[in-house]
Write an enzyme that holds these catalytic residues in place. Structure first.
Site, PDB file in Angstrom:
ATOM      1  N   ASP A 157       0.856  -1.194   0.000  1.00  0.00           N
ATOM      2  CA  ASP A 157       0.000   0.000   0.000  1.00  0.00           C
ATOM      3  C   ASP A 157       0.890   1.241   0.000  1.00  0.00           C
ATOM      4  OD1 ASP A 157      -1.908  -1.972   0.450  1.00  0.00           O
ATOM      5  OD2 ASP A 157      -3.029  -0.784   1.910  1.00  0.00           O
ATOM      6  N   LYS A 220      -7.319   3.290  -3.099  1.00  0.00           N
ATOM      7  CA  LYS A 220      -7.684   3.294  -1.684  1.00  0.00           C
ATOM      8  C   LYS A 220      -7.932   4.727  -1.236  1.00  0.00           C
ATOM      9  CE  LYS A 220      -5.360   2.202   2.721  1.00  0.00           C
ATOM     10  NZ  LYS A 220      -4.141   1.581   3.304  1.00  0.00           N
ATOM     11  N   LYS A 256     -10.560   0.082  -2.096  1.00  0.00           N
ATOM     12  CA  LYS A 256     -10.342  -0.114  -0.670  1.00  0.00           C
ATOM     13  C   LYS A 256     -10.759   1.131   0.093  1.00  0.00           C
ATOM     14  CE  LYS A 256      -6.800  -1.174   2.826  1.00  0.00           C
ATOM     15  NZ  LYS A 256      -5.424  -1.682   3.069  1.00  0.00           N
TER      16      LYS A 256
END
Length: 310
Positions: A157, A220, A256
């Site tokens: 990430d 995300k 996400k």
């Protein structure tokens, strides 16, 4: 005119021509002005529909979407190992429930998680690349990603640099993400847009399109660290961008939600937005994740009907 002179003149003409950046080419394929009325109508419907989505079966499926996260300045090897052991013992403790999707930590703990984790279905996720601000050298970002993968991380990430997005430097953002994705190879790359810093939904959509065209496997919402975390409007805008991107390219990118998602009702709302915008194909942990820590205990308590902890 000699050949060298001809080639020199051609090179000069090419240099004089305006170059179209990859981000500009990507933006040209979409309407980059977000229809906020559409977003609001989607959210209004999702809020109503989420009441019917609040059932035990859906809560179990939402539990399986969780990237179980520990990203605090007080993390230690002992605390991370305790988290891994909870996941290792979950199946025996709750045989009728699915496990979480991943354990997400700082990169220095990727090796510990990888060595200690016994559940094959749970991924080893690491934040990297100057998380949470992205304010460091690209060489440092790549090195951190590489070290995390070397230590066993299968998911990475990273954060887009919000300052560059707000400054309109989408090409640098694109190049940086592309380099990191190339280094990740087959490992999953989730790109955090840090939506709370981007000010407008138009910026959120631009950030999403740049991330996807630069190789992101997931986009995300937030780190949950410096600015407000996930919010339904930004999340909905990202889902709409993913839907448009899939229609143009044929590639399905995951979504996400992260940053302040603690209550079951919040998770169900995000589930409903994904279901209504992207459809049932996205309702699995291959294409939908929720980054959280305390949400896991709250979901588990609601599934079992009594206060419970992981």
């Amino acid at each position: 005119m000699e050949n060298n002179d001809v080639m020199g003149e051609l090179d000069a003409r090419l240099e004089a021509q305006p170059r179209i950046s990859r981000s500009s080419e990507a933006f040209a394929k979409y309407n980059m002005e977000v229809d906020e009325h559409l977003v609001e109508s989607i959210l209004e419907k999702a809020a109503k529909d989420s009441v019917n989505e609040m059932n035990s079966e859906n809560l179990k499926r939402i539990f399986s979407l969780i990237d179980l996260t520990s990203l605090t300045c007080t993390d230690t090897e002992d605390s991370i190992l305790a988290l891994v052991e909870k996941v290792n013992g979950f199946e025996e403790k709750y045989p009728d429930l699915p496990s979480v999707a991943s354990i997400c930590t700082y990169p220095c703990y990727a090796g510990l998680v990888s060595r200690s984790l016994e559940v094959e279905s749970v991924n080893v996720c690491s934040v990297a690349a100057g998380f949470p601000s992205a304010q460091t050298f690209q060489e440092v970002k790549i090195a951190e990603v590489g070290l995390a993968i070397h230590d066993g991380a299968t998911e990475i990430d990273i954060v887009q640099n919000p300052g560059l997005i707000l400054n309109g430097d989408f090409e640098t953002v694109s190049q940086d993400t592309d380099e990191i994705k190339e280094f990740c190879g087959e490992n999953t790359l989730k790109v955090i847009l840090e939506t709370g810093a981007l000010k407008t939904l138009d910026n959120v959509k631009k950030a999403a399109i740049v991330a996807m065209y630069s190789g992101a496997d997931f986009i995300k919402t937030s780190t949950g660290k410096e600015v407000p975390g996930a919010d339904p409007k930004s999340f909905c805008t990202m889902c709409l961008a993913i839907k448009e991107y899939a229609a143009v390219t044929g590639r399905k990118v995951g979504i996400k939600a992260a940053g302040g998602i603690r209550q079951t009702s919040q998770a169900v709302l995000y589930w409903t937005i994904v279901k209504n915008v992207l459809g049932k194909d996205w309702l699995n942990n291959k294409l939908f994740r929720i980054g959280a820590s305390s949400l896991a205990d709250n979901l588990l308590s609601d599934i079992l009907g009594e206060p419970t902890s992981l």
